[in-house]
Design a protein around this motif. Structure first.
Motif, PDB file in Angstrom:
ATOM      1  N   ARG A  23     -31.257 -47.954 -34.908  1.00 36.00           N
ATOM      2  CA  ARG A  23     -30.950 -46.627 -34.990  1.00 36.00           C
ATOM      3  C   ARG A  23     -31.277 -46.001 -33.551  1.00 36.00           C
ATOM      4  O   ARG A  23     -30.869 -45.051 -32.931  1.00 36.00           O
ATOM      5  N   SER A  24     -32.008 -46.939 -32.603  1.00 35.33           N
ATOM      6  CA  SER A  24     -32.261 -46.478 -31.299  1.00 35.33           C
ATOM      7  C   SER A  24     -31.381 -47.162 -30.088  1.00 35.33           C
ATOM      8  O   SER A  24     -31.228 -46.763 -29.198  1.00 35.33           O
ATOM      9  N   GLY A  25     -30.185 -47.877 -30.809  1.00 35.86           N
ATOM     10  CA  GLY A  25     -29.183 -48.485 -30.035  1.00 35.86           C
ATOM     11  C   GLY A  25     -29.302 -50.021 -29.709  1.00 35.86           C
ATOM     12  O   GLY A  25     -28.702 -50.439 -28.700  1.00 35.86           O
ATOM     13  N   ASP A  26     -30.603 -50.655 -30.289  1.00 40.85           N
ATOM     14  CA  ASP A  26     -30.665 -51.893 -29.768  1.00 40.85           C
ATOM     15  C   ASP A  26     -30.579 -52.967 -30.876  1.00 40.85           C
ATOM     16  O   ASP A  26     -31.473 -53.610 -31.166  1.00 40.85           O
ATOM     17  N   ALA A  27     -29.305 -52.788 -31.509  1.00 41.73           N
ATOM     18  CA  ALA A  27     -29.049 -53.679 -32.569  1.00 41.73           C
ATOM     19  C   ALA A  27     -29.099 -55.129 -32.290  1.00 41.73           C
ATOM     20  O   ALA A  27     -29.122 -55.994 -33.172  1.00 41.73           O
ATOM     21  N   THR A  28     -28.623 -55.518 -31.228  1.00 41.02           N
ATOM     22  CA  THR A  28     -28.592 -56.830 -30.696  1.00 41.02           C
ATOM     23  C   THR A  28     -30.124 -57.444 -30.767  1.00 41.02           C
ATOM     24  O   THR A  28     -30.075 -58.672 -31.381  1.00 41.02           O
ATOM     25  N   VAL A  29     -30.849 -56.642 -30.255  1.00 43.34           N
ATOM     26  CA  VAL A  29     -32.168 -57.475 -30.379  1.00 43.34           C
ATOM     27  C   VAL A  29     -32.848 -57.250 -31.658  1.00 43.34           C
ATOM     28  O   VAL A  29     -33.620 -58.369 -32.232  1.00 43.34           O
ATOM     29  N   ALA A  30     -32.471 -56.225 -32.581  1.00 48.89           N
ATOM     30  CA  ALA A  30     -32.669 -56.140 -33.990  1.00 48.89           C
ATOM     31  C   ALA A  30     -32.232 -57.246 -34.791  1.00 48.89           C
ATOM     32  O   ALA A  30     -32.926 -57.953 -35.511  1.00 48.89           O
ATOM     33  N   LEU A  31     -30.982 -57.801 -34.157  1.00 47.64           N
ATOM     34  CA  LEU A  31     -30.103 -58.830 -35.280  1.00 47.64           C
ATOM     35  C   LEU A  31     -31.032 -60.202 -34.720  1.00 47.64           C
ATOM     36  O   LEU A  31     -31.121 -60.968 -35.733  1.00 47.64           O
ATOM     37  N   ALA A  32     -31.470 -60.218 -33.657  1.00 46.53           N
ATOM     38  CA  ALA A  32     -32.005 -61.601 -33.093  1.00 46.53           C
ATOM     39  C   ALA A  32     -33.356 -61.730 -33.963  1.00 46.53           C
ATOM     40  O   ALA A  32     -33.619 -62.737 -34.315  1.00 46.53           O
ATOM     41  N   MET A  33     -34.133 -60.515 -34.013  1.00 49.77           N
ATOM     42  CA  MET A  33     -35.337 -60.493 -34.539  1.00 49.77           C
ATOM     43  C   MET A  33     -35.303 -60.938 -36.213  1.00 49.77           C
ATOM     44  O   MET A  33     -35.808 -61.780 -36.750  1.00 49.77           O
ATOM     45  N   GLU A  74     -32.726 -62.449 -37.597  1.00 49.91           N
ATOM     46  CA  GLU A  74     -32.269 -63.617 -37.962  1.00 49.91           C
ATOM     47  C   GLU A  74     -33.463 -64.725 -37.806  1.00 49.91           C
ATOM     48  O   GLU A  74     -33.540 -65.630 -38.905  1.00 49.91           O
ATOM     49  N   GLY A  75     -34.230 -64.275 -37.197  1.00 49.95           N
ATOM     50  CA  GLY A  75     -35.577 -65.479 -37.011  1.00 49.95           C
ATOM     51  C   GLY A  75     -36.390 -65.173 -38.439  1.00 49.95           C
ATOM     52  O   GLY A  75     -37.090 -65.999 -38.907  1.00 49.95           O
ATOM     53  N   ALA A  82     -35.177 -64.352 -41.304  1.00 49.71           N
ATOM     54  CA  ALA A  82     -34.539 -64.678 -42.263  1.00 49.71           C
ATOM     55  C   ALA A  82     -34.844 -66.311 -42.622  1.00 49.71           C
ATOM     56  O   ALA A  82     -34.810 -66.647 -43.569  1.00 49.71           O
ATOM     57  N   GLN A  83     -35.063 -66.839 -41.232  1.00 48.38           N
ATOM     58  CA  GLN A  83     -35.513 -68.388 -41.338  1.00 48.38           C
ATOM     59  C   GLN A  83     -36.854 -68.282 -42.044  1.00 48.38           C
ATOM     60  O   GLN A  83     -36.956 -69.274 -42.764  1.00 48.38           O
ATOM     61  N   GLU A  84     -37.575 -67.468 -41.592  1.00 48.43           N
ATOM     62  CA  GLU A  84     -39.064 -67.685 -42.359  1.00 48.43           C
ATOM     63  C   GLU A  84     -39.048 -66.956 -43.795  1.00 48.43           C
ATOM     64  O   GLU A  84     -39.939 -67.616 -44.546  1.00 48.43           O
ATOM     65  N   LYS A  85     -38.328 -65.990 -44.192  1.00 48.81           N
ATOM     66  CA  LYS A  85     -38.237 -65.668 -45.426  1.00 48.81           C
ATOM     67  C   LYS A  85     -36.801 -65.395 -46.086  1.00 48.81           C
ATOM     68  O   LYS A  85     -36.027 -64.542 -46.022  1.00 48.81           O
ATOM     69  N   PRO A  86     -36.150 -66.764 -46.369  1.00 47.67           N
ATOM     70  CA  PRO A  86     -34.780 -66.938 -46.821  1.00 47.67           C
ATOM     71  C   PRO A  86     -34.549 -66.064 -47.848  1.00 47.67           C
ATOM     72  O   PRO A  86     -33.586 -65.959 -48.492  1.00 47.67           O
ATOM     73  N   ASP A  87     -35.555 -65.886 -48.740  1.00 47.86           N
ATOM     74  CA  ASP A  87     -35.336 -65.219 -50.179  1.00 47.86           C
ATOM     75  C   ASP A  87     -35.688 -63.620 -50.181  1.00 47.86           C
ATOM     76  O   ASP A  87     -35.843 -63.151 -51.303  1.00 47.86           O
ATOM     77  N   SER A  88     -35.720 -63.061 -49.064  1.00 46.41           N
ATOM     78  CA  SER A  88     -35.872 -61.660 -48.875  1.00 46.41           C
ATOM     79  C   SER A  88     -34.634 -60.877 -48.703  1.00 46.41           C
ATOM     80  O   SER A  88     -33.675 -61.047 -48.174  1.00 46.41           O
ATOM     81  N   VAL A  89     -34.468 -60.113 -50.073  1.00 50.08           N
ATOM     82  CA  VAL A  89     -33.265 -59.321 -50.191  1.00 50.08           C
ATOM     83  C   VAL A  89     -33.300 -58.184 -48.804  1.00 50.08           C
ATOM     84  O   VAL A  89     -32.209 -57.883 -48.291  1.00 50.08           O
ATOM     85  N   HIS A  90     -34.347 -57.635 -48.554  1.00 44.85           N
ATOM     86  CA  HIS A  90     -34.656 -56.798 -47.455  1.00 44.85           C
ATOM     87  C   HIS A  90     -34.301 -56.996 -46.103  1.00 44.85           C
ATOM     88  O   HIS A  90     -33.499 -56.499 -45.368  1.00 44.85           O
ATOM     89  N   VAL A  91     -34.458 -58.242 -45.803  1.00 46.38           N
ATOM     90  CA  VAL A  91     -34.127 -58.889 -44.750  1.00 46.38           C
ATOM     91  C   VAL A  91     -32.546 -59.208 -44.573  1.00 46.38           C
ATOM     92  O   VAL A  91     -32.056 -58.606 -43.666  1.00 46.38           O
ATOM     93  N   GLN A  92     -32.055 -59.459 -45.465  1.00 46.42           N
ATOM     94  CA  GLN A  92     -30.442 -59.504 -45.657  1.00 46.42           C
ATOM     95  C   GLN A  92     -29.973 -58.340 -45.502  1.00 46.42           C
ATOM     96  O   GLN A  92     -28.838 -58.359 -44.683  1.00 46.42           O
ATOM     97  N   GLU A  93     -30.495 -57.315 -46.096  1.00 47.88           N
ATOM     98  CA  GLU A  93     -29.803 -55.842 -46.264  1.00 47.88           C
ATOM     99  C   GLU A  93     -29.981 -55.446 -44.706  1.00 47.88           C
ATOM    100  O   GLU A  93     -29.029 -54.631 -44.172  1.00 47.88           O
ATOM    101  N   ALA A  94     -31.021 -55.649 -43.978  1.00 44.09           N
ATOM    102  CA  ALA A  94     -31.410 -55.079 -42.670  1.00 44.09           C
ATOM    103  C   ALA A  94     -30.506 -55.819 -41.603  1.00 44.09           C
ATOM    104  O   ALA A  94     -30.070 -55.290 -40.596  1.00 44.09           O
ATOM    105  N   ILE A  95     -30.160 -57.293 -41.784  1.00 50.49           N
ATOM    106  CA  ILE A  95     -29.170 -58.011 -41.208  1.00 50.49           C
ATOM    107  C   ILE A  95     -27.694 -57.292 -41.262  1.00 50.49           C
ATOM    108  O   ILE A  95     -27.200 -57.161 -40.197  1.00 50.49           O
TER     109      ILE A  95
END
Length: 364
Positions: free
Chosen positions: A309-319, A321-322, A324-337
């Protein structure tokens, strides 16, 4: 005919409890009506036919228009005009005949009043505050219900996910009430019960066209035997539906469908969504749902969403993605991605994340 099939935001951060309850309630009521003894409907039809038949034989008698739908003001006026050239019976005979017709009309009205549709439907000629809301859960048949429920899931689930489980049901019921009042304002003497969730769902469609204006919606064009599909933003197509409803309401005001109620509900939905947007309440409600959806989850998801929301979507996506590797079964992580990818315009990554989130939700 244009029919919506899907849209790109048909997912939710948490289970749509209110939408599910609305669907379940409408289904329960329809099952109850279907199981109701059909003898009741036959008694009502017979009683009304009994009264209409007697009036047809004695058209010079007095009838209060609207006591039963078959004897509306126009029908009674035409009968009296035709009877003016016929000699009326003597006073004693006429009094007896009038008493008989009044008794038949009273019997027909009494039988009709016991029918659930008449008891709980909204009748403009006899308005009831309670009926403004009970009428929204009664439908004329399974096809009527199926169409309404699809539109409810189509728009309602997404609005509930945006506005939460308190504001959305209040908005939904208010939309239905405003829709019925709109119909009653135009047809104040109408004695036919107004039923169905169409007005409330029209309100949802109006709100959707504002809150998710640029959301791409896939439609089926049902003109030929081979349906064609196309996509268009919500703001461009849904108002066209409302315009056609207004047109049909003007051309066929007595056709049996409360088109102007749909228009009233749609306009209310637009106004409500605009007010929530202009006041900032829409954003606060969305943030509140976000917090509730991730409650007990990882605070890094909230941090990533704030970055988006603050315009740093690239940094957010990188965070994310990491994460998602740690929590592959998290629905919330995928929706945030998906949200971060959407902000970056990466449609392929967004769709992949949304599909992953849907599979995770469907998993036992």
């Amino acid at each position: 005919m244009i029919f919506p099939i899907s849209h790109e935001r048909m997912s939710a951060r948490r289970w749509p409890v209110v939408t599910t309850l609305l669907v379940a309630t409408c289904l329960f009521v329809q099952v109850f009506l279907s199981m109701r003894d059909s003898a009741g409907s036959r008694r009502e039809d017979d009683a009304r036919a009994h009264a209409v038949e007697y009036f047809a034989q004695h058209p010079y008698l007095d009838v209060k228009p609207g006591v039963i739908p078959e004897l509306d003001a126009e029908t009674v006026t035409m009968a009296h005009t035709a009877a003016s050239a016929v000699d009326s019976p003597d006073d004693d005979t006429r009094v007896a005949e009038q008493a008989e017709l009044d008794a038949r009309l009273a019997a027909a009205a009494h039988v009709g009043a016991s029918d659930p549709v008449h008891r709980f439907g909204y009748i403009p000629a006899h308005p009831s505050v309670l009926a403004l809301f009970t009428s929204q859960f009664i439908h004329a048949g399974w096809m009527h219900l199926a169409g309404n429920l699809w539109f409810l899931v189509f728009c309602g689930m997404t609005l509930e996910d945006r506005w939460g489980r308190v504001v959305f049901p209040l908005f939904y019921l208010a939309s239905g009430a405003v829709a019925s009042l709109t119909h009653g304002l135009v047809f104040p003497h109408d004695t036919a019960p107004l039923i169905g969730a169409s007005g409330a769902i029209a309100g949802c469609m109006g709100a959707f066209a504002v809150a998710f204006a640029r959301t791409r919606v896939r439609f089926a064009l049902l003109i030929t035997f081979r349906p064609r599909t196309f996509t268009a933003p919500a703001y461009a197509v849904l108002p066209i539906w409302a315009a056609f409803e207004a047109l049909w309401g003007w051309i066929l005001p007595s056709e049996g469908t409360a088109h102007l109620a749909h228009v009233g509900g749609f306009l209310f939905g637009i106004v409500a969504a605009l007010v929530l947007h202009w006041t900032g309440v829409d954003r606060r409600l969305d943030d509140s749902v976000d917090r509730a959806a991730t409650l007990g989850g990882d605070p890094r998801i909230d941090e990533a969403r704030l970055l988006v929301r603050s315009g740093d979507a690239t940094v957010a996506l990188a965070m994310l993605e990491g994460l998602a590797q740690e929590k592959p079964d998290s629905v919330h992580v995928q929706e945030a991605i998906a949200e971060a990818a959407r902000a970056l315009g990466d449609d392929a990554r967004e769709q992949k994340a949304r599909q992953r989130a849907l599979r995770l939700r469907a998993a036992p």
